[in-house]
Every structure is written in structure tokens, then in C-alpha cells.
Design a protein around this motif. Structure first.
Motif, short mmCIF file in Angstrom:
data_model
loop_
_atom_site.label_atom_id
_atom_site.label_comp_id
_atom_site.label_asym_id
_atom_site.label_seq_id
_atom_site.Cartn_x
_atom_site.Cartn_y
_atom_site.Cartn_z
N LYS A 334 0.83 -1.21 0.00
CA LYS A 334 0.00 0.00 0.00
C LYS A 334 0.87 1.26 0.00
O LYS A 334 0.57 2.24 -0.68
CB LYS A 334 -0.93 0.00 1.22
CG LYS A 334 -1.98 1.10 1.20
CD LYS A 334 -2.98 0.91 2.34
CE LYS A 334 -4.03 2.00 2.33
NZ LYS A 334 -4.87 2.00 1.14
N LYS A 335 1.96 1.22 0.75
CA LYS A 335 2.87 2.37 0.80
C LYS A 335 3.58 2.55 -0.54
O LYS A 335 3.78 3.67 -1.00
CB LYS A 335 3.89 2.19 1.92
CG LYS A 335 3.28 2.35 3.31
CD LYS A 335 4.30 2.09 4.41
CE LYS A 335 3.66 2.27 5.79
NZ LYS A 335 4.60 1.93 6.88
N LYS A 338 0.58 3.40 -3.12
CA LYS A 338 -0.38 4.42 -2.66
C LYS A 338 -1.81 3.98 -2.95
O LYS A 338 -2.23 2.93 -2.50
CB LYS A 338 -0.03 5.77 -3.25
CG LYS A 338 1.39 6.22 -2.88
CD LYS A 338 1.67 7.63 -3.27
CE LYS A 338 3.12 8.00 -2.95
NZ LYS A 338 3.46 7.89 -1.54
N ASN A 339 -2.55 4.75 -3.71
CA ASN A 339 -3.95 4.41 -3.95
C ASN A 339 -4.21 3.74 -5.29
O ASN A 339 -5.35 3.65 -5.73
CB ASN A 339 -4.81 5.69 -3.84
CG ASN A 339 -4.79 6.26 -2.44
OD1 ASN A 339 -4.81 5.54 -1.46
ND2 ASN A 339 -4.72 7.59 -2.34
#
Length: 350
Positions: A334-335, A338-339
Motif C-alpha cells: 500500500k505504501k 499508494k492508492n
């Protein structure tokens, strides 16, 4: 990472699967929190906050029972935390176990979970998937018929009686919404209270009648899946056979006193997993329990699957190391991305 486990209420929590996972997350050095389903706090101009207990770094416990006692100690106070500070919100409350005076709690965890998920926090299982699968026995019926027993879901007695006759005057009756083997009846030609049983269950909602599988007398098998695959650690798989300790009891729920023992994977079980997995992966259901009798799937548990605490009584590992490692990877992905990867995709990503 910062991970918060949502339970029904902290005071009523038992030393089961959730506590085992919490204990392992804490031992691996993560900031670990626990909250009740009634501890969400919405304010119109800020992210959702929660009232939770943070497990101190110095927390040391001999076992899961000791860990739970220290969590429930009144000296450990709740603190207010903004959910934007979290990496993971793990929904572990079971709505089907809420008492009648807590109807408000049944949907609250998932509803707030959706809002937290939309704010960018990783939510497990995916909150939108849990909304879809909220009545897990209906979600179960979306699976291919080839792996399921015959069934009917209705509130009409005449249809249930027809199903009973079509299946040789033998069937299993249970409420559509419920868990832990409560209000589950084996109906055969010797049952004299059939009409009363149907009326009692249907007064509270829909009734599911299921084909009786004779092999259930030998117990059923709980297979725990993670990321659409059988949970595995150090070469062992999270598969346990649950056997009733009473000759007059056909249900093999651990909560009803059944005993658990290590079980081996059969080709029939693997086939059920292979057929079920694509749907679970697509829907974002990270942690799931399958209940199997021979070559049939009889139930799917997506809301708060358990069993790891009973696994400890066998020669199997507790599997929590593998679970927390998988969540760590998701947070890392996720890092990095991101999205650009959805919560639903991340939830079942290896």
C-alpha cells in the motif's frame, strides 16, 4: 505498522482467534490496538476517530488468557485515536452473535469500516465485501451448486415440508442468520415437533433447510483460508476435524463442546477450495473459514472466522506468524503503490 482489532465489546471478548492474532502482532513489535464495535466516533469535518486500548510495548503475557486479562484490566484505559493514524483496521466482531438488545451493533462495524476504508486505511476483510456477504448463508448460495448440499431458503412452511419429503423425510433446519450451531435441528421421520420448530425459527426470520449428509456423524472439517489459499505455516496446513463428544449430537461446533484434531487435506477438500477461492479473492475476503463434510461445503464463515485457539490443542502451529506477516506485506504494498491498488485487491494479495 499500527493495527486495530474491532471486537464486539472488549469486556466480553474471549481468548480466541482474535486475541491470538493480537498477541502475535504485538510480539512482532507493531502498535496494536483493540476497540469495541460501539467505539467509533464520527464528526462532520474530520476523519472518523475511535476509542481504543493501546497495548503497551512493555506488555508481556504467558499465554492468550493472560494477554486477554491484561487487556480487560480497568487500569488499561481507552484513548481517542484518529483512524487516519492507522495502517490496518481488522474487523473481527461477529454481528450474528450480538444479543437482541444490541441490534444497533450488528451493522455498525461494517458500516463504519466502509467509511474508514474510503479514507485510505486498509480494512480486513474488505468492508464492502463484508456488506455483500453479511448474511453469509446467502453468500454461500452464490457458490456453484456442485460443491453444496441441496437447500431451500424460505419462510413458508409448505415449501419446507415439500423439501422434507423430497429428501427422504430427513433434513437439517437452521435460521438463515446465526452462528455457533445455535437453533440447528436434525429433522427425521421421528421428529414430532416439526411444525413447532419451523414456526419457532421462522418467527425470527428466514429458515434454511439443507440436505442431511450422513457423513456429518463423523464430524466436519474446518479449513481456514488466507488470500484464497489454505493457511499454511512451516509445512502444516490449518485444517482441523471437529468431532462431537456426544453420541446424540450431530452438530460438531467447537462452541458446543466438540473436540478438535488435526486433519489431512483430501482431493475433495482441495477441489472445494479451488472452486471457492476465485470468488473469495475477487471479493476481497482475506480470512475465511470453510466447513466441509466429505465432498460438500456446508458453511462459509466470512464475518469473524475462528478456530485457531482450538488448533493449539493439536500438533499444529498457531499460524498467527503467517497471518501477521501477510498483513505486513499488504501494508508495504500500500505504501509503495499508494492508492493505485484498491483495498479489495490488497485484501487478498499475497
Amino acid at each position: 505498522m499500527k493495527i486495530c482489532f474491532v471486537v464486539s465489546t472488549i469486556d466480553a471478548e474471549t481468548a480466541g482467534t482474535t486475541i491470538l492474532m493480537m498477541k502475535k502482532a504485538h510480539e512482532r513489535g507493531h502498535k496494536t490496538y483493540i476497540m469495541g464495535v460501539g467505539d467509533f466516533n464520527f464528526h462532520y469535518d474530520s476523519p472518523i476517530s475511535i476509542y481504543c486500548k493501546e497495548i503497551p510495548k512493555t506488555f508481556k503475557a504467558k499465554n492468550k488468557e493472560d494477554f486477554l486479562l491484561k487487556i480487560q484490566d480497568e487500569k488499561l484505559k481507552k484513548k481517542k485515536l484518529c483512524t487516519s493514524e492507522l495502517d490496518v483496521l481488522f474487523l473481527r466482531n461477529n454481528p450474528t452473535e450480538e444479543p437482541t438488545d444490541r441490534h444497533w451493533a450488528e451493522h455498525s462495524g461494517i458500516a463504519f469500516g466502509r467509511m474508514v476504508q474510503q479514507s485510505g486505511v486498509l480494512v480486513l476483510n474488505d468492508a464492502f465485501a463484508l456488506s455483500h456477504a453479511f448474511i453469509d448463508k446467502l453468500y454461500f448460495e452464490e457458490l456453484p451448486q456442485i460443491i453444496k448440499p441441496k437447500s431451500i431458503i424460505t419462510r413458508y412452511k409448505a415449501d419446507l415440508l415439500d423439501f422434507y419429503e423430497q429428501n427422504g423425510n430427513k433434513m437439517v433446519l437452521k435460521p438463515l442468520e446465526g452462528s455457533g450451531g445455535q437453533n440447528v435441528y436434525l429433522i427425521d421421520e421421528n421428529e414430532r415437533n416439526l411444525n413447532q420448530i419451523i414456526e419457532t425459527i421462522s418467527e425470527k426470520g428466514y429458515v434454511i433447510a439443507q440436505e442431511f449428509l450422513p457423513e456429518v456423524k463423523e464430524g466436519d472439517v474446518r479449513v481456514i483460508l488466507m488470500n484464497g489459499q489454505i493457511l499454511e505455516e512451516n509445512g502444516s496446513q490449518a485444517i482441523i476435524r471437529r468431532i462431537s463428544t456426544r453420541e446424540d449430537e450431530f452438530r460438531s461446533n467447537l462452541s458446543l463442546g466438540a473436540k478438535a484434531e488435526k486433519a489431512r487435506l483430501t482431493p475433495e477438500m482441495q477441489r472445494i477450495v479451488d472452486i471457492t477461492a476465485p470468488k473469495l479473492i475477487r471479493d476481497g475476503l482475506f480470512f475465511v473459514g470453510l466447513d466441509i463434510v466429505k465432498d460438500k461445503l456446508i458453511e462459509i464463515n466470512v464475518l469473524s472466522p475462528g478456530g485457531l485457539d482450538y488448533i493449539q490443542g493439536t500438533s499444529l502451529p498457531d499460524f498467527t506468524e503467517t497471518i501477521i506477516q501477510s498483513i505486513e506485506k499488504k501494508v508495504e504494498y500500500k505504501k509503495f503503490y499508494k492508492n493505485s491498488i484498491s483495498n479489495r485487491e490488497l485484501a487478498t494479495m499475497k
